[in-house]
Motif scaffolding. Structure first.
Motif, PDB file in Angstrom:
ATOM      1  N   THR A 203       0.833  -1.198   0.000  1.00 14.72           N
ATOM      2  CA  THR A 203       0.000   0.000   0.000  1.00 14.72           C
ATOM      3  C   THR A 203       0.868   1.248   0.000  1.00 14.72           C
ATOM      4  N   GLY A 204       1.930   1.226   0.809  1.00 14.02           N
ATOM      5  CA  GLY A 204       2.851   2.364   0.839  1.00 14.02           C
ATOM      6  C   GLY A 204       3.541   2.588  -0.492  1.00 14.02           C
ATOM      7  N   LEU A 205       3.970   1.506  -1.132  1.00 14.39           N
ATOM      8  CA  LEU A 205       4.625   1.629  -2.434  1.00 14.39           C
ATOM      9  C   LEU A 205       3.657   2.163  -3.482  1.00 14.39           C
ATOM     10  N   ASN A 206       2.425   1.679  -3.433  1.00 12.85           N
ATOM     11  CA  ASN A 206       1.432   2.130  -4.410  1.00 12.85           C
ATOM     12  C   ASN A 206       0.982   3.566  -4.157  1.00 12.85           C
TER      13      ASN A 206
ATOM     14  N   PRO B 214       8.827  -2.217 -24.202  1.00  7.71           N
ATOM     15  CA  PRO B 214       8.868  -0.758 -24.116  1.00  7.71           C
ATOM     16  C   PRO B 214       7.625  -0.190 -23.431  1.00  7.71           C
ATOM     17  N   ASN B 215       7.863   0.781 -22.563  1.00  6.20           N
ATOM     18  CA  ASN B 215       6.814   1.455 -21.788  1.00  6.20           C
ATOM     19  C   ASN B 215       5.997   0.487 -20.931  1.00  6.20           C
ATOM     20  N   CYS B 216       6.751  -0.400 -20.278  1.00  2.36           N
ATOM     21  CA  CYS B 216       6.179  -1.280 -19.263  1.00  2.36           C
ATOM     22  C   CYS B 216       6.368  -0.612 -17.895  1.00  2.36           C
ATOM     23  N   PRO B 217       5.727  -1.109 -16.848  1.00  2.00           N
ATOM     24  CA  PRO B 217       5.835  -0.459 -15.529  1.00  2.00           C
ATOM     25  C   PRO B 217       7.051  -0.925 -14.736  1.00  2.00           C
ATOM     26  N   ILE B 218       8.246  -0.770 -15.315  1.00  2.00           N
ATOM     27  CA  ILE B 218       9.453  -1.265 -14.659  1.00  2.00           C
ATOM     28  C   ILE B 218       9.899  -0.374 -13.511  1.00  2.00           C
ATOM     29  N   GLY B 219       9.494   0.903 -13.511  1.00  2.00           N
ATOM     30  CA  GLY B 219       9.925   1.799 -12.439  1.00  2.00           C
ATOM     31  C   GLY B 219       8.790   2.611 -11.862  1.00  2.00           C
ATOM     32  N   ASN B 220       7.562   2.152 -12.057  1.00  2.00           N
ATOM     33  CA  ASN B 220       6.394   2.933 -11.649  1.00  2.00           C
ATOM     34  C   ASN B 220       5.883   2.581 -10.267  1.00  2.00           C
TER      35      ASN B 220
END
Length: 586
Positions: free
Chosen positions: A272-275, A418-424
């Motif tokens: 939850t904190g990360l999100n 490309p444009n995947c959630p690798i750092g989101n």
């Protein structure tokens, strides 16, 4: 529909004809090849085994073991920068992590144990490196060329569906510094570590202050006579409040193992904190501003040196580059046996590094913590029906469909494209969402008489246009040097235009209107012989739709989301920045 098949009919044409003799949604055999047995490849094998019948799967892995980057990276201090209990599959917790940020060997053990527990290794051929995939015009699908690394022989395979799960951070590279081959000392790369090299009492040079360099320095400093670390640009480094390094006590481990719900509650709290932190990536967002102030204060406190503060604290926003916890890194920079050299390395000499200040720095061992080839260009030819190689198409600015597929390349799907959630935000949950999406496409392929499926060019073009519009609102577009971009002034190609939760919901269901689906013969051949499979199953309820109340699942997207996310069961919350301050979420 009743035409007699010619002797020259292709396997797909024969399959389509046979479907007319079977019930609706008969599951034809589907042959799948997956490239890579890292985290994504293992999860895909697990999902195929759990959900599919009448399939064959081979996973080709270049390494001698599974787990990809967690097998390859063994340098001192190597760890994950995501809290351990949340660097697991959502459904597969681990009870006995040693610490919040455990060493890499524990992460390898987790994924290796996952493969063993579910008997996934029967699908995997290790020491087999895919070197090319070429569309077969005669029978459809891909002819795959593989090098057997044990003996150097080239072998061939064929598949209906090709999955690229080779990952992003496992194709390491030497830095592009002139003269690197002239160096007479011991040259190491963090991603190709040689355990036989002793650093005891040595003068060690360390190039890079990315994630690997930040982990290496504290791990080697005490054993080295001296460490000269070469840093060419600033970066934000600070533990996140509440997620600093912590070793789990025996009591904590015991509670996780024996107290019902304790570990789930702990994991949910961290997730939850990360999100909740997505706002940090948005320009002029209160969370970003507050976090920047907090991290600047933390860095100044730990450095306590005006020169280092001026050189190492960025003037661009927090989040422009990937954030790294940096346990004991800043403190190490201030130790008597650590020398910080700020600037560019002009060339590597026989003795060490010649920098742009005109000074040469001789070292006994030179460690390159310089990362990976993070381009999304495949590492082998992928040739489509038109004879086009995806390596050429994605050489400059790669464009994908939702980080999962490429237009013009049918039956080819990608993990972390490309444009995947690798750092989101949390990444493993996003990989799970990708695996589910790919499996839904394969299911549609298997139960219909489909020959090829790929995203349309129009869908990819519109997605990229939306992505570029959104990225202007983020700190990722700030003028920092980052592997998130294909080049300093180029578009952001490595990140999803939204949060991790946003991505999960975006790919939850197939948008068939975005896909170019082509059939073998009549598109309705899958209707078969008029029978339902239910009628052919003597163990099934043939009147399953008769009930005492309406217990149907919601028919709307919003309704399904509320059920899935247990909407209404959690008290309303405000976002909390890394400094602990409550902020409005939007």
């Amino acid at each position: 529909m009743a035409d007699v098949l010619l002797p020259t009919a292709t396997p797909l044409e024969k399959d389509a004809a046979q479907r007319l003799e079977g019930p609706i949604h008969a599951e034809r055999h589907v042959r799948v090849v997956c490239i890579g047995a890292g985290a994504s490849g293992l999860l895909f094998a697990y999902k195929m085994q759990k959900h599919f019948n009448n399939f064959s799967l081979t996973v080709y892995e270049k390494n001698p073991e599974v787990a990809g980057t967690w097998y390859e990276n063994k340098y001192p201090g190597c760890a994950c920068d995501v809290p351990s209990h949340n660097y697991t599959w959502s459904f597969e917790p681990k009870l006995d992590w040693s610490a919040v940020y455990p060493p890499a060997n524990e992460i390898f053990d987790y994924f290796d144990g996952f493969a063993n527990k579910y008997q996934l290794k029967k699908y995997i051929k290790t020491r087999h490196q895919v070197i090319g995939a070429y569309w077969d015009h005669n029978i459809g699908g891909y002819d795959v060329k593989i090098r057997d690394l044990a003996n150097g022989v080239i072998v061939s395979d064929h598949c209906d569906i090709l999955i690229n799960a080779s990952g992003i951070l496992n194709n390491w590279k030497w830095p592009a510094i002139p003269g690197l081959n002239k160096y007479k000392g011991t040259l190491l790369h963090t991603a190709n570590w040689d355990d036989s090299v002793s650093l005891e009492g040595k003068h060690v040079g360390l190039i890079g202050n990315g994630s690997s360099g930040i982990q290496v320095l504290p791990a080697i400093r005490e054993k080295c006579k001296k460490v000269t670390t070469f840093i060419r640009e600033p970066t934000w480094v600070s533990p996140v409040q509440g997620l600093e390094q912590h070793k789990f006590s025996d009591q904590e481990k015991s509670e996780f193992a024996s107290k019902p719900g304790a570990l789930t509650e702990y994991r949910k709290g961290i997730e939850t904190g990360l999100n909740a932190q997505f706002g940090i990536f948005l320009k002029d967002n209160a969370i970003n501003k507050d976090t920047t102030e907090y991290m600047m204060a933390q860095m100044k406190e730990k450095l306590g040196n005006a020169y280092l503060e001026g050189k190492l604290i960025p003037d661009w926003a927090v989040g422009c580059r990937r954030l790294t916890p940096g346990v004991n890194y800043l403190e190490s920079l201030t130790k008597p046996n650590v020398e910080v050299v700020y600037g560019e390395i002009s060339e590597v000499t026989e003795k060490g590094c010649l920098c742009d200040n005109g000074q040469e720095y001789p070292v006994d061992v030179l460690i390159c913590a310089t990362g990976f080839d993070t381009s999304f260009k495949p590492r082998f030819p992928v040739v489509n029906p038109a004879g086009e190689n995806l390596q050429d198409k994605w050489a400059a600015d790669p464009e994908s469909y939702l980080g999962l597929a490429a237009d013009g390349y049918p039956n080819y799907f990608i993990f972390l494209g490309p444009n995947c959630p690798i750092g989101n935000g949390p990444v493993l949950c996003a990989i799970e969402a990708q695996a589910d999406w790919i499996c839904k496409v394969i299911d549609h392929f298997q139960v219909h008489n489909i020959a090829t499926v790929a995203p349309t060019r129009a869908a990819v073009k519109d997605f990229v246009a939306y992505k570029d519009w959104f990225m202007r609102r983020t700190v990722w577009a700030d003028p920092c040097r980052s592997w998130y971009k294909s080049r300093p002034d180029g578009p952001i190609v490595a990140l999803w235009p939204g949060s991790a939760l946003h991505y999960i919901e975006a790919v939850k269901e197939l948008r068939l209107e975005d896909l170019d689906v082509r059939y073998v013969g009549n598109r309705f051949a899958w209707l078969g012989n008029g029978y339902s499979q239910t009628e052919l199953d003597d163990t099934a309820d043939w009147a399953y739709y008769i009930r005492e109340r309406d217990d149907d699942a919601p028919l709307t997207t919003g309704g399904r989301r509320k059920v899935l996310t247990k909407s209404g069961t959690v008290a309303k919350r405000t976002a909390v920045s890394w400094s602990g301050k409550e902020e409005a979420r939007l």
